[in-house]
Scaffold this active site. Sequence first.
Site: not given
Length: 327
Positions: A98, A177
């Site tokens: 990701s 993230k």
Amino acid sequence: MAIPVHSQSPGDDPERTDQLPRFDRYVETTPWWPDGAREDYVPPDRRLPGDGATPRQGRRRRRRPLWKEVLTFVAVALLMTFLIQHFLGRFYSIPSGSMEQTLHGCPGCDNDRVLVDKLTFAFTDPQPGDVVVFEGPNAWTESELEEPSSGNVFTNGLQSIGALVGLAPPNERDFVKRVIATGGQTVQCCDDKMRVLVDGRPLTEPYVYWQNGKPDAKKQRFDPVVVPEGSLWVMGDNRDNSADSRKQGGGGVRGVVPIDNVIGKARFIVLPTSRWQGVGDHDPQGGGPVALGAPTWQQGLPAGVGFLAAWPVLWLSRRIKWPVVRR
């Protein structure tokens, strides 16, 4: 007149010395002893050679066995590593793709291991552009099934110890993230150039990676969301393959991450060695240059520092102990 005559005493003869007091023994005056003296007490260092006493000798220090030294060193090293990784910095493995291509992580590949700085956010809050590691909030993990632990107590114990010192994956569900927006800001996607908007202004994001070479408009668009105070809106750099604030918990406000869940800031890629580099924290809202990563003092390895710190700790403990050893 008659002169008085007295009998001669031994003391009248200057040649007689057998009646003179002898001082071949040390007499210590002690106010608490009867008559103020102890003639029977002779300190070892005051005895005369004729008394048959041996000079005082220092007791030779006994060295601890090698196996005790090794065990002590390993224990101190593990303790220092534990303290460093829980209060200063810790290794984390990137388990998914990701964050490509900023961080590598995929099945069958050599996943990146990053050094996460835990100290910075003790004094300041995360800012847009920071790559952060955080514990997944309830909305992110409520639908996930926990992996059953092995029934072997010994194996579970080793895994727990390894997780504490960074030699095994942590037990908690952690994510990595990039911070896109903070409390009070409104975030949405997209403008006509497929750029994310924060408070109506497009972001500058040179780190974004599109797996198919271009964005999929249907997957990228989401309605405006006002980020609650004390929370963060986070997204992965690989926008086509990232389950982030847009999707977790159904998206919207349920997809935000509380600041209290943030563990630290990803600073440096330490493994594999071919990818040694800092983790960029480019500010997408300000458009500033990509940072080079952590300062020099933060780029050490916690485990290595733990072992190095074990030496002075052992030396200090021995220096404190030796003066009080009974001789």
